[in-house]
Design a protein around this motif. Structure first.
Motif, PDB file in Angstrom:
ATOM      1  N   LEU A 125     -17.570  38.423  -4.777  1.00  0.00           N
ATOM      2  CA  LEU A 125     -16.492  37.885  -3.875  1.00  0.00           C
ATOM      3  C   LEU A 125     -17.040  36.577  -3.323  1.00  0.00           C
ATOM      4  O   LEU A 125     -16.323  35.647  -3.572  1.00  0.00           O
ATOM      5  CB  LEU A 125     -16.107  38.918  -2.752  1.00  0.00           C
ATOM      6  N   ALA A 126     -18.313  36.398  -2.908  1.00  0.00           N
ATOM      7  CA  ALA A 126     -18.737  35.013  -2.453  1.00  0.00           C
ATOM      8  C   ALA A 126     -18.727  33.968  -3.611  1.00  0.00           C
ATOM      9  O   ALA A 126     -18.336  32.934  -3.188  1.00  0.00           O
ATOM     10  CB  ALA A 126     -20.131  35.364  -1.940  1.00  0.00           C
ATOM     11  N   GLU A 127     -19.228  34.362  -4.680  1.00  0.00           N
ATOM     12  CA  GLU A 127     -19.083  33.555  -5.946  1.00  0.00           C
ATOM     13  C   GLU A 127     -17.761  33.027  -6.350  1.00  0.00           C
ATOM     14  O   GLU A 127     -17.482  32.028  -6.426  1.00  0.00           O
ATOM     15  CB  GLU A 127     -19.780  34.272  -7.185  1.00  0.00           C
ATOM     16  N   ALA A 128     -16.681  33.965  -6.444  1.00  0.00           N
ATOM     17  CA  ALA A 128     -15.519  33.850  -6.731  1.00  0.00           C
ATOM     18  C   ALA A 128     -14.972  32.834  -5.635  1.00  0.00           C
ATOM     19  O   ALA A 128     -14.179  31.744  -6.121  1.00  0.00           O
ATOM     20  CB  ALA A 128     -14.708  35.185  -6.623  1.00  0.00           C
ATOM     21  N   ALA A 129     -15.068  32.885  -4.443  1.00  0.00           N
ATOM     22  CA  ALA A 129     -14.691  31.957  -3.423  1.00  0.00           C
ATOM     23  C   ALA A 129     -15.153  30.628  -3.562  1.00  0.00           C
ATOM     24  O   ALA A 129     -14.786  29.435  -3.388  1.00  0.00           O
ATOM     25  CB  ALA A 129     -14.822  32.357  -1.970  1.00  0.00           C
ATOM     26  N   ALA A 130     -16.545  30.455  -3.901  1.00  0.00           N
ATOM     27  CA  ALA A 130     -17.269  29.145  -4.325  1.00  0.00           C
ATOM     28  C   ALA A 130     -16.696  28.637  -5.275  1.00  0.00           C
ATOM     29  O   ALA A 130     -16.541  27.274  -5.072  1.00  0.00           O
ATOM     30  CB  ALA A 130     -18.839  29.680  -4.184  1.00  0.00           C
ATOM     31  N   ASP A 131     -16.472  29.356  -6.353  1.00  0.00           N
ATOM     32  CA  ASP A 131     -16.156  28.559  -7.539  1.00  0.00           C
ATOM     33  C   ASP A 131     -14.690  27.915  -7.213  1.00  0.00           C
ATOM     34  O   ASP A 131     -14.490  26.848  -7.638  1.00  0.00           O
ATOM     35  CB  ASP A 131     -16.048  29.727  -8.794  1.00  0.00           C
ATOM     36  N   THR A 132     -13.830  28.611  -7.029  1.00  0.00           N
ATOM     37  CA  THR A 132     -12.350  28.329  -6.642  1.00  0.00           C
ATOM     38  C   THR A 132     -12.259  26.892  -5.931  1.00  0.00           C
ATOM     39  O   THR A 132     -11.770  26.011  -6.030  1.00  0.00           O
ATOM     40  CB  THR A 132     -11.302  29.410  -6.417  1.00  0.00           C
ATOM     41  N   VAL A 133     -12.949  27.228  -4.612  1.00  0.00           N
ATOM     42  CA  VAL A 133     -13.036  25.990  -3.453  1.00  0.00           C
ATOM     43  C   VAL A 133     -13.653  24.837  -4.134  1.00  0.00           C
ATOM     44  O   VAL A 133     -13.063  23.759  -3.949  1.00  0.00           O
ATOM     45  CB  VAL A 133     -13.734  26.591  -2.234  1.00  0.00           C
ATOM     46  N   SER A 134     -14.832  25.041  -4.596  1.00  0.00           N
ATOM     47  CA  SER A 134     -15.552  23.893  -5.103  1.00  0.00           C
ATOM     48  C   SER A 134     -14.871  23.128  -6.259  1.00  0.00           C
ATOM     49  O   SER A 134     -14.808  22.017  -6.144  1.00  0.00           O
ATOM     50  CB  SER A 134     -16.914  24.107  -5.813  1.00  0.00           C
ATOM     51  N   SER A 135     -14.374  23.868  -7.003  1.00  0.00           N
ATOM     52  CA  SER A 135     -13.454  23.418  -8.211  1.00  0.00           C
ATOM     53  C   SER A 135     -12.075  22.408  -7.826  1.00  0.00           C
ATOM     54  O   SER A 135     -11.822  21.470  -8.307  1.00  0.00           O
ATOM     55  CB  SER A 135     -12.817  24.202  -9.118  1.00  0.00           C
ATOM     56  N   GLU A 136     -11.414  23.215  -6.868  1.00  0.00           N
ATOM     57  CA  GLU A 136     -10.058  22.533  -6.356  1.00  0.00           C
ATOM     58  C   GLU A 136     -10.384  21.524  -4.988  1.00  0.00           C
ATOM     59  O   GLU A 136      -9.624  20.413  -5.405  1.00  0.00           O
ATOM     60  CB  GLU A 136      -9.358  23.778  -5.609  1.00  0.00           C
ATOM     61  N   LEU A 137     -11.431  21.567  -4.346  1.00  0.00           N
ATOM     62  CA  LEU A 137     -11.641  20.698  -3.395  1.00  0.00           C
ATOM     63  C   LEU A 137     -12.662  19.324  -3.964  1.00  0.00           C
ATOM     64  O   LEU A 137     -12.527  18.304  -3.538  1.00  0.00           O
ATOM     65  CB  LEU A 137     -12.377  21.292  -2.006  1.00  0.00           C
TER      66      LEU A 137
END
Length: 292
Positions: free
Chosen positions: A171-183
């Motif tokens: 779950l931590a990786e999923a959050a990191a991937d999405t947030v890093s890509s979008e922001l």
């Protein structure tokens, strides 16, 4: 969007995740309904509610909202502890992840639309949900937990919920991937390829930026902290799941810069493998500590 010729990979991810998750929910619901009905009622009700909210705010399509509700239910069943409180389950990190990724997706939408990298206004598809969250459900069920205990991977030092460290890492990786890509598209200019450090256009597979990377690392930490608090996992769960999530974030970029750019795998496969790598990293760390 997945390349048409690689859509089979997205379908494969769906087939890997949802038959297992669906069977797990049926079995768990049946057992808890006879042993402690309150668990079944709260789990199904809150999971469905979370799915409806995701659909209502257009974070997910109808199919994706259903998929997210199923995964949430599976995670909640897999993290029941006593005395039972629904907010002391996997629901909390899932809720935090949903809020953060939804906000990150909406940030700077006009700029993303100009770049052609904006998420569909209908929200994420079911295959994207399976790719990002499926591994967390697969490694958090009772079968995996029993196997970890039998293999001696559950060390008293990491009690009371060490078995969910793998799920938290995913779950931590999923959050990191999405947030890093979008922001990253909003906070930084031209990103650089993780393999060559050459400048690339925003949205390029395997390109990373300082702003996006920092945001992703922070997102992984927030989700890990939410899970550690909800499950009373303490600093060991926070540290291991956060570190594993960050490892998966960079592994995701490496896959994007190599296999995905060559057209060998699509984004759903990248996300599934990256969350799996985070869970694998956490499992390896647990194995090392158990053998000390």
């Amino acid at each position: 969007m997945a390349r048409p010729k690689l859509l089979w990979q997205s379908k494969t991810v769906l087939l890997l995740v949802f038959p297992f998750v669906g069977a797990d929910i049926v079995l768990e619901t049946r057992w808890w309904a006879t042993q402690m009905p309150v668990v079944a009622v709260w789990t199904l009700s809150l999971s469905i509610l979370l799915g409806l909210v995701a659909f209502k705010v257009r974070s997910a399509t109808a199919g994706a909202a259903l998929a997210g509700a199923a995964i949430t239910a599976s995670l909640m069943f897999g993290t029941v502890s006593f005395p039972y409180m629904p907010w002391r389950t996997g629901l909390v990190p899932m809720l935090v992840l949903l809020v953060m990724t939804s906000l990150a997706t909406r940030a700077g939408r006009k700029r993303k639309e100009g770049l052609g990298t904006a998420e569909s206004k209908r929200g994420r598809a079911a295959s994207q949900v399976a790719a990002n969250l499926g591994v967390a459900a697969l490694v958090s069920n009772q079968f995996v937990q029993s196997w970890m205990i039998e293999q001696g991977l559950v060390h008293g030092r990491f009690a009371p919920t060490p078995v969910f460290i793998l799920g938290m890492a995913a779950l931590a990786e999923a959050a990191a991937d999405t947030v890093s890509s979008e922001l990253g598209q909003v906070l930084s200019g031209h990103p650089r390829m993780i393999t060559t450090f050459r400048k690339a256009e925003p949205g390029t597979d395997g390109a990373i930026s300082v702003g996006g990377t920092i945001a992703g690392i922070a997102a992984a930490g927030i989700v890990a902290a939410a899970g550690a608090w909800a499950l009373n996992g303490g600093w060991p769960m926070l540290a291991m799941s956060w570190g594993a999530g960050v490892f998966g974030l960079f592994f995701d970029s490496l896959l994007g810069a190599t296999l995905e750019r060559h057209g060998w795998i699509n984004n759903d496969a990248v996300n599934f493998l990256s969350t799996a790598s985070a869970a694998g990293f956490a499992l390896g760390f647990l194995a090392v500590m158990a053998n000390r």
